[in-house]
Design a protein around this motif. Structure first.
Motif, PDB file in Angstrom:
ATOM      1  N   SER A 190       0.836  -1.208   0.000  1.00 45.60           N
ATOM      2  CA  SER A 190       0.000   0.000   0.000  1.00 45.60           C
ATOM      3  C   SER A 190       0.867   1.253   0.000  1.00 45.60           C
ATOM      4  O   SER A 190       0.610   2.208  -0.739  1.00 45.60           O
ATOM      5  CB  SER A 190      -0.930   0.004   1.214  1.00 45.60           C
ATOM      6  N   MET A 191       1.908   1.247   0.848  1.00 43.22           N
ATOM      7  CA  MET A 191       2.797   2.418   0.909  1.00 43.22           C
ATOM      8  C   MET A 191       3.643   2.544  -0.358  1.00 43.22           C
ATOM      9  O   MET A 191       3.850   3.644  -0.879  1.00 43.22           O
ATOM     10  CB  MET A 191       3.701   2.326   2.133  1.00 43.22           C
ATOM     11  N   LEU A 192       4.148   1.410  -0.855  1.00 43.59           N
ATOM     12  CA  LEU A 192       4.946   1.441  -2.089  1.00 43.59           C
ATOM     13  C   LEU A 192       4.122   1.996  -3.245  1.00 43.59           C
ATOM     14  O   LEU A 192       4.600   2.820  -4.026  1.00 43.59           O
ATOM     15  CB  LEU A 192       5.431   0.030  -2.434  1.00 43.59           C
ATOM     16  N   SER A 193       2.867   1.537  -3.336  1.00 41.47           N
ATOM     17  CA  SER A 193       1.973   2.017  -4.382  1.00 41.47           C
ATOM     18  C   SER A 193       1.665   3.500  -4.207  1.00 41.47           C
ATOM     19  O   SER A 193       1.651   4.268  -5.177  1.00 41.47           O
ATOM     20  CB  SER A 193       0.676   1.203  -4.344  1.00 41.47           C
ATOM     21  N   GLY A 194       1.452   3.925  -2.965  1.00 39.23           N
ATOM     22  CA  GLY A 194       1.159   5.333  -2.685  1.00 39.23           C
ATOM     23  C   GLY A 194       2.287   6.253  -3.124  1.00 39.23           C
ATOM     24  O   GLY A 194       2.053   7.276  -3.791  1.00 39.23           O
ATOM     25  N   TYR A 195       3.519   5.871  -2.785  1.00 39.47           N
ATOM     26  CA  TYR A 195       4.671   6.678  -3.202  1.00 39.47           C
ATOM     27  C   TYR A 195       4.773   6.732  -4.728  1.00 39.47           C
ATOM     28  O   TYR A 195       4.963   7.800  -5.318  1.00 39.47           O
ATOM     29  CB  TYR A 195       5.973   6.085  -2.643  1.00 39.47           C
ATOM     30  N   THR A 196       4.638   5.572  -5.378  1.00 36.35           N
ATOM     31  CA  THR A 196       4.798   5.508  -6.834  1.00 36.35           C
ATOM     32  C   THR A 196       3.736   6.325  -7.552  1.00 36.35           C
ATOM     33  O   THR A 196       4.031   7.095  -8.468  1.00 36.35           O
ATOM     34  CB  THR A 196       4.746   4.045  -7.307  1.00 36.35           C
ATOM     35  N   GLN A 197       2.478   6.183  -7.111  1.00 33.41           N
ATOM     36  CA  GLN A 197       1.379   6.887  -7.779  1.00 33.41           C
ATOM     37  C   GLN A 197       1.432   8.392  -7.552  1.00 33.41           C
ATOM     38  O   GLN A 197       0.854   9.158  -8.321  1.00 33.41           O
ATOM     39  CB  GLN A 197       0.038   6.333  -7.295  1.00 33.41           C
TER      40      GLN A 197
END
Length: 414
Positions: free
Chosen positions: A11-18
């Motif tokens: 969830s955090m990895l996706s949040g940073y990337t997006q």
């Protein structure tokens, strides 16, 4: 959280990337592994997208090897995302090999879309069209993303008639054009100088044009110096995206190119009043296991002193080779000598100078820039590629430029 599982990390990895913070995602990915949490196929998918966003071939290859070594299952979605990453990191050959490795019966529409888009980003519009035809010959039905990819490819390559035909083909396939398709058409027509045809297309849209559509027109007005339509596009954008500094900068650039410094001053005051700042030009280059970044007129990079010396010698060599600085690219009301001096320290020139000094002559110098390459840097890098016999690859905010032997893959159309 006292306990973090794979879903928490993803969830955090996706949040940073997006949210455009892919570098932070890479750091968090390392932290995830240090914590003992094993990455899964979803993690791999997110991180491949992060590498594609950064345009980092080094990180991308490392991640691909990690996926293989950890026996993470590569399904069709992850395979297509890896293809997309290689294309966006400047390695179109690997993307093509991966496409060819897929059995023809197993290629889905996403596989075709990735390579069509990849050719387009690298200025190979005719190859995009050939692949588009081949796709249909193999009975794979194009979707909305296919048409965004092919229209964008036509735009980058200046294939206006072909782009018009592809847009018309959407209707034949009972496919309703969306705002992104109109934005591609406006971009294509605008870059080719058909500004009023692009404006007419906007007026005929079945739904209100969004920021992408008006932004495409504003950029075209900046390229061709059309103040009248530029003001219309910018005023629409100021209403849609009042906090977006880039649109103020583009209109300011149109005024500056016409020496309308009074209007430039008004826009700068408006930006100051709203607390908006012009995005700083930034270029990244990979050397060894590290990534180095340069801002325009950088005084922070640890190599800036020796890079400045190299840039100054490059400027002399370029003049001897016949390069004439394009002073219109300096959007400040200063003396001619000062303009020429300012041009020398654009971020991509600093990064290229660093690459010439540090990177093996047999290897390409690859740079990623956060803004559009200016006319002077484009001309300068062609000259540098000829003088030093180096291949230089630049990914700017819109596309790739491959400089070699004094020419560019975009054929001076970008």
């Amino acid at each position: 959280m006292q306990e973090r599982d794979g879903i928490s990390w993803n969830s955090m990895l996706s949040g940073y990337t997006q949210n455009g913070q892919a570098s932070e995602a890479l750091l968090l990915f390392d932290e995830m592994q240090d914590s003992g949490c094993k990455p899964n196929p979803v993690t791999a998918l997110i991180m491949v997208s992060a590498c594609a966003y950064l345009g980092s071939r080094q990180h991308g290859r490392k991640l691909h090897n990690f996926i293989i070594n950890k026996n993470i299952k590569i399904d069709a979605t992850l395979w297509n995302t890896l293809m997309d990453m290689y294309a966006k990191c400047g390695d179109l050959d690997t993307a093509k090999c991966m496409f060819n490795d897929i059995h023809p019966s197993e290629r889905d529409v996403s596989s075709w879309n990735v390579l069509i888009s990849g050719y387009g980003m690298h200025g190979q519009g005719k190859k995009s069209l050939e692949l588009f035809t081949r796709m249909q010959d193999e009975a794979v039905e194009p979707n909305h993303i296919t048409f965004i990819s092919i229209l964008s490819a036509c735009s980058h390559a200046g294939l206006i008639d072909e782009g018009r035909k592809c847009f018309a083909d959407m209707t034949k396939l009972s496919m309703k054009p969306e705002a992104k398709h109109y934005a591609c058409m406006v971009d294509m027509l605008g870059r080719a100088g058909h500004l009023y045809e692009a404006f007419d297309m906007i007026k005929q849209m079945p739904s209100p044009p969004n920021d992408s559509v008006w932004g495409a027109l504003l950029l075209a007005c900046r390229i061709h110096g059309n103040m009248e339509l530029g003001e219309i596009a910018a005023n629409s954008l100021f209403q849609l995206e009042p906090e977006h500094s880039g649109y103020y900068v583009l209109l300011s650039n149109i005024y500056a190119a016409s020496n309308n410094w009074q209007e430039v001053g008004k826009l700068r005051q408006a930006m100051k009043y709203k607390g908006l700042k012009k995005p700083a030009a930034f270029s990244m280059i990979e050397y060894g296991k590290e990534t180095y970044g340069f801002y325009t007129a950088d005084q922070v990079n640890p190599y800036h002193k020796e890079v400045y010396q190299k840039v100054e010698s490059m400027a002399i060599e370029m003049k001897m080779a016949g390069h004439v600085p394009d002073l219109s690219c300096v959007l400040h009301d200063v003396e001619e000598e000062d303009r020429e001096h300012m041009l020398n320290y654009h971020s991509e020139k600093l990064a290229v100078a660093f690459g010439i000094m540090k990177i093996d002559p047999e290897l390409a110098i690859q740079i990623t820039k956060n803004l559009r390459v200016c006319n002077d840097c484009h001309s300068a890098l062609k000259t540098v590629s000829y003088i030093y016999g180096r291949k230089i690859i630049v990914r700017d905010v819109n596309r790739f430029h491959h400089f070699e032997g004094g020419t560019c893959s975009c054929k001076d159309y970008w």
